[in-house]
Design a protein around this motif. Structure first.
Motif, short mmCIF file in Angstrom:
data_model
loop_
_atom_site.label_atom_id
_atom_site.label_comp_id
_atom_site.label_asym_id
_atom_site.label_seq_id
_atom_site.Cartn_x
_atom_site.Cartn_y
_atom_site.Cartn_z
N CYS A 66 33.17 14.69 18.75
CA CYS A 66 33.12 15.94 18.57
C CYS A 66 33.50 16.88 19.79
O CYS A 66 34.14 17.77 19.51
CB CYS A 66 31.48 16.25 18.39
N LEU B 255 28.11 1.24 8.58
CA LEU B 255 26.74 1.47 8.33
C LEU B 255 26.77 1.07 6.84
O LEU B 255 25.25 1.13 6.58
CB LEU B 255 26.46 2.97 8.55
N ARG B 256 27.68 0.74 6.14
CA ARG B 256 27.36 0.22 5.00
C ARG B 256 26.42 -1.14 4.83
O ARG B 256 25.60 -0.94 4.21
CB ARG B 256 28.80 -0.05 3.99
N PRO C 279 25.03 7.46 4.64
CA PRO C 279 25.55 7.36 6.00
C PRO C 279 26.88 8.36 5.75
O PRO C 279 26.93 9.26 6.98
CB PRO C 279 26.29 5.95 6.05
N MET C 280 27.60 8.54 4.74
CA MET C 280 28.67 9.39 4.96
C MET C 280 28.45 10.77 5.02
O MET C 280 28.75 11.64 5.87
CB MET C 280 29.53 9.41 3.55
N GLU D 8 24.41 -2.90 7.45
CA GLU D 8 24.18 -3.56 9.04
C GLU D 8 23.55 -4.71 8.91
O GLU D 8 22.42 -4.83 8.43
CB GLU D 8 23.22 -2.24 9.61
N ALA E 95 37.25 2.46 1.49
CA ALA E 95 36.47 1.95 0.37
C ALA E 95 37.44 1.30 -0.83
O ALA E 95 37.31 0.31 -1.41
CB ALA E 95 35.70 2.84 -0.16
N PHE F 10 26.78 3.95 17.90
CA PHE F 10 27.47 5.00 17.10
C PHE F 10 27.14 6.41 17.02
O PHE F 10 28.22 7.22 16.91
CB PHE F 10 27.57 4.29 15.50
N PRO F 11 25.76 6.87 17.43
CA PRO F 11 25.79 8.17 17.53
C PRO F 11 26.38 8.63 18.66
O PRO F 11 26.84 9.94 18.87
CB PRO F 11 24.27 8.37 17.61
N ILE G 77 37.28 20.42 14.73
CA ILE G 77 35.87 19.52 14.31
C ILE G 77 35.94 19.54 13.09
O ILE G 77 35.51 18.22 12.38
CB ILE G 77 34.47 20.10 15.20
N VAL H 244 28.71 16.31 12.08
CA VAL H 244 29.93 16.56 12.73
C VAL H 244 30.15 18.18 12.30
O VAL H 244 30.39 18.97 13.19
CB VAL H 244 31.12 15.55 12.38
N GLY I 217 32.60 0.43 -2.76
CA GLY I 217 31.54 1.56 -2.91
C GLY I 217 31.04 2.34 -1.90
O GLY I 217 31.20 2.08 -0.94
N LEU I 218 31.27 3.79 -2.17
CA LEU I 218 31.03 4.84 -1.14
C LEU I 218 29.48 4.75 -1.26
O LEU I 218 28.81 5.58 -1.97
CB LEU I 218 31.66 6.11 -1.86
N THR I 219 29.08 4.43 0.03
CA THR I 219 27.51 4.52 0.39
C THR I 219 27.32 6.17 0.64
O THR I 219 27.94 6.60 1.73
CB THR I 219 26.99 3.80 1.29
N VAL J 258 26.47 11.43 8.62
CA VAL J 258 27.58 11.54 9.74
C VAL J 258 28.58 12.43 9.82
O VAL J 258 28.67 13.14 10.50
CB VAL J 258 28.23 9.85 9.72
N LEU J 259 29.16 12.61 8.56
CA LEU J 259 30.02 13.72 8.38
C LEU J 259 29.30 15.09 8.40
O LEU J 259 30.07 16.10 9.12
CB LEU J 259 31.25 13.44 7.09
N SER K 235 23.12 12.04 13.01
CA SER K 235 23.99 10.62 12.58
C SER K 235 23.13 9.61 13.13
O SER K 235 23.45 8.40 11.94
CB SER K 235 25.20 10.78 13.46
N ALA K 236 22.07 9.43 13.94
CA ALA K 236 21.46 8.16 14.18
C ALA K 236 20.69 7.81 12.89
O ALA K 236 20.49 6.72 12.52
CB ALA K 236 20.58 8.57 15.47
N ALA L 119 21.36 7.98 10.08
CA ALA L 119 22.14 7.35 9.10
C ALA L 119 21.86 6.06 8.93
O ALA L 119 21.93 5.11 7.99
CB ALA L 119 23.84 7.45 9.11
N SER L 120 21.53 5.35 9.99
CA SER L 120 21.09 3.97 10.43
C SER L 120 19.67 3.43 9.63
O SER L 120 18.56 4.19 9.68
CB SER L 120 21.27 3.45 11.64
N VAL M 87 31.22 5.24 9.29
CA VAL M 87 30.67 5.16 7.94
C VAL M 87 30.61 3.67 7.40
O VAL M 87 29.76 3.33 6.73
CB VAL M 87 31.29 6.33 7.13
N ALA N 244 36.30 15.97 10.58
CA ALA N 244 35.47 15.71 9.43
C ALA N 244 36.23 15.35 8.35
O ALA N 244 35.74 14.15 7.59
CB ALA N 244 34.16 16.68 9.36
#
Lengths: 496, 153
Positions: A400, A223-224, B78-79, A226, A428, A392-393, A413, B86, B73-75, B82-83, B109-110, B112-113, A220, A417
């Motif tokens: 998982c 991904l902030r 993506p969070m 890229e 952060a 990353f995926p 799982i 899961v 900063g919590l974006t 991705v989460l 999750s992909a 998120a990019s 995560v 998370a």
């Protein structure tokens, strides 16, 4: 020579076809994740932990260990070629390594890193074999009170030696200690902080916490922002360093090895600190300090030797005392516990094959790594072209599967998370999650030793200062705490 | 967050530590503290929770005194993706099985990019799902449902 006999047993155990294979798989994976930025040994070892259930304990440890020191080799490759350190321990290597590559000496820089790492790894492995039994003998004299103080010293040292805010690092450790206590109390069987969830009564598996914190949390975070990695098409030629180059790196490699070996044993030390310390020492010793940062070969040789030496010797406290010195070792300890091995000095006495087999495999693994990294460097370079958005995926998917397989339970799982969320939050807030994991594994141990120490002393807390071993350890912890607030030491801790 | 705070990251870290500390302390009160000769299940966690609350408090105080960088900063995108993927994987594993759940987790999750493209992501999801079933279910024989209840597995 008892040592030679023991080492022979170790090599015999490590030289079986299966263990050679697991060693190879370990160092191969290590190099792979070392080369790939954004995937570190913590997340990888945590992901693989569930799948080592079915292996022999020795094979499992051999493979997991290979990942850790293999990553030290791989991390330098990207540091040198594209100035992106694959691992935190290769950050300083990027300074001069990348400059060497720009001057057309990429091959020499890579070879220097590999030779330095191998020399350091061989020495440090021998050191583990020699020091391990000595330390285990000393540890047999330790009582519960001494263990308590030792853990406290370790926690203090890991905060003091870490970079960044002291206060936050302490907060992370204490939070980790508390999270480690979730589950049934070993002594009374009382379920603590479980919200009545049966799966939580068995405690939070360390691999689940680590996959969430490091695996998902890092993803995560990455991904902030890229950004495209620089593609490199440069062909690498001239792998062999000249005689003059070799003469120049003997000193730095030797010093780097010694610094790395010493710092690796210390809690919180490990390979990252070692590489920084070795680099600054070389810079101080150099006749021409200005050459550093502009492609000085010493600036590659010393930190690479140091980080690999540190990676090997950080196994010493884990194997002899049952105490992890960093988060990777905390996971290795988790692997031992999964296989029913009670960590501590008795491992050396009761399972000498496990100890010496692992030590022998580390040397074999280092040899494999030189071969993997030098002639095959082109292959690794090509791997760099795998874009992160494809990588990353896959990591998320593997996390998982790993979390589920640990106890064949869906709850883990969700737990992963939740730790992923905590990890994201912490990153952060600029809190380094590694100390949390260290506290996590040490929490139950600290409580148990504290309880036993107080039972033995009939509730008298002065036992911690009246027992000589404990008193010395506590004094060291106090000195560490005092030293860190002194201005001169504070300055050293500023990020390089 | 009060205006006078000079280090926002410290402020929120302090709040987090203090929050966890107080929550753990309150929960630990429910367990027997015991005596020094025989520590009960409540003693050690309560002591730790108090220490954590104090560290949180100190961090909060420091955020007024010493300037520091803002949090990263919590974006949320993506969070959440991705989460969320899961959690969804966990929810659908028994019902739909490993193969379908993996396709889902990889695809979501992909996405998120910022470089997400449908065709590539579909290909990746299929490959990850197929290979994982082969490696984990067929070769390693892990007890994971490949086809879920709803798919007749």
């Amino acid at each position: 020579m008892e040592l030679l006999g023991d080492l022979a047993t170790g090599f015999a155990a490590a030289f079986t076809a299966a263990n050679l294979l697991y060693c190879f798989v370990g160092v191969l994976l290590g190099t792979l994740i070392g080369v790939l930025p954004g995937l570190g040994p913590n997340a990888t070892i945590a992901m693989l932990l569930p799948f080592t259930f079915t292996l022999e304990p020795l094979s499992a440890l051999i493979m997991l260990a290979g990942i850790y020191y293999g990553a030290q080799y791989g991390g330098s490759t990207t540091a040198i070629l594209i100035k992106v350190p694959g691992e935190a321990s290769s950050v300083v290597t990027a300074l001069d390594g990348y400059q060497m590559a720009r001057q057309g000496r990429a091959g020499v820089a890579l070879a220097t890193a590999a030779i330095g790492s191998f020399a350091a790894g061989s020495f440090a492995t021998l050191l583990v074999a020699v020091l391990g039994p000595l330390l285990a003998d000393v540890a047999l004299a330790f009582g519960p009170a001494d263990y308590c103080s030792l853990i406290l010293l370790g926690l203090v040292a890991s905060v003091v030696l870490a970079q960044g805010s002291l206060l936050k690092a302490f907060g992370m450790i204490v939070l980790g200690l508390l999270l480690g206590l979730v589950g049934s109390d070993v002594d009374t069987g009382v379920e603590r902080f479980t919200f009545g969830i049966p799966k939580l009564a068995e405690g939070i598996p360390v691999a689940v916490a680590a996959m969430g914190l490091f695996g998902l949390g890092e993803i995560v975070h990455n991904l902030r922002d890229e950004h495209a990695r620089e593609p490199i098409a440069r062909r690498i030629s001239g792998l062999l360093p000249s005689r003059a180059d070799l003469a120049r790196i003997v000193g730095p490699v030797t010093r780097g090895t010694l610094i790395g070996s010493a710092l690796g044993v210390l809690p919180g030390g490990g390979s990252i600190l070692a590489s920084f310390a070795a680099y600054s020492l070389e810079k101080k010793l150099a006749t021409d300090e200005d050459a550093f940062g502009k492609g000085a070969i010493e600036g590659v040789a010393a930190p690479e030797a140091a980080n690999n030496a540190g990676a090997q010797t950080s196994f010493i406290p884990m194997l002899t005392l049952g105490l992890p010195s960093n988060s990777v070792m905390a996971l290795m300890l988790g692997a031992m516990i999964i296989h029913g091995i009670v960590p501590g000095p008795s491992v050396m006495v009761e399972q000498p094959t496990l100890f010496y087999g692992l030590v022998a495999s580390m040397w074999i693994g280092n040899l494999m790594l030189v071969v993997l990294n030098l002639p095959l460097v082109g292959l690794w370079v090509r791997l760099l072209s795998i874009p992160y958005h494809h990588l990353f995926p896959v990591i998320v998917a593997l996390c998982c599967i790993g979390a589920y397989s640990l106890r064949n339970n869906v709850f883990d799982i969700y737990l992963m998370a939740a730790f992923g969320f905590l990890g994201t939050l912490l990153v952060a807030l600029r809190c380094e999650p590694a100390p949390l994991l260290l506290g996590f594994i040490l929490g139950p141990m600290l409580e148990e030793y504290l309880r036993r120490a107080l039972i033995l002393s009939r509730g008298d807390p002065t036992v911690f200062v009246t027992r000589p071993i404990s008193a010395v350890l506590l004094a060291l912890a106090a000195i560490g705490l005092i030293a860190v607030v002194l201005p001169s030491v504070r300055k050293l801790r500023e990020p390089a | 967050m009060p205006r006078a705070v000079r280090s926002p990251a410290d402020f929120w870290s302090g709040a987090l530590f203090a929050g966890f500390g107080i929550a753990f302390a309150v929960a630990a009160l429910a367990y027997e503290p015991g005596r020094a000769t025989r520590m009960g299940p409540g003693f050690f966690p309560f002591a730790l929770a108090v220490v954590l609350s104090l560290i949180g408090l100190a961090t909060l105080v420091r955020s007024w005194l010493r300037a520091g960088p803002p949090p990263l900063g919590l974006t949320s995108r993506p969070m959440v993706l991705v989460l969320g993927a899961v959690v969804a994987f966990g929810a659908m594993l028994h019902a739909l099985g490993l193969a379908a759940a993996l396709c889902f987790v990889v695809l979501v999750s992909a996405s998120a990019s910022s470089r997400f493209r449908w065709p590539r992501a579909l290909l990746l999801a299929g490959a990850v799902s197929g290979l994982s079933v082969l490696v984990f279910a067929t070769a390693l024989q892990l007890p994971i449902p490949v086809l879920g209840r709803w798919l007749g597995g």
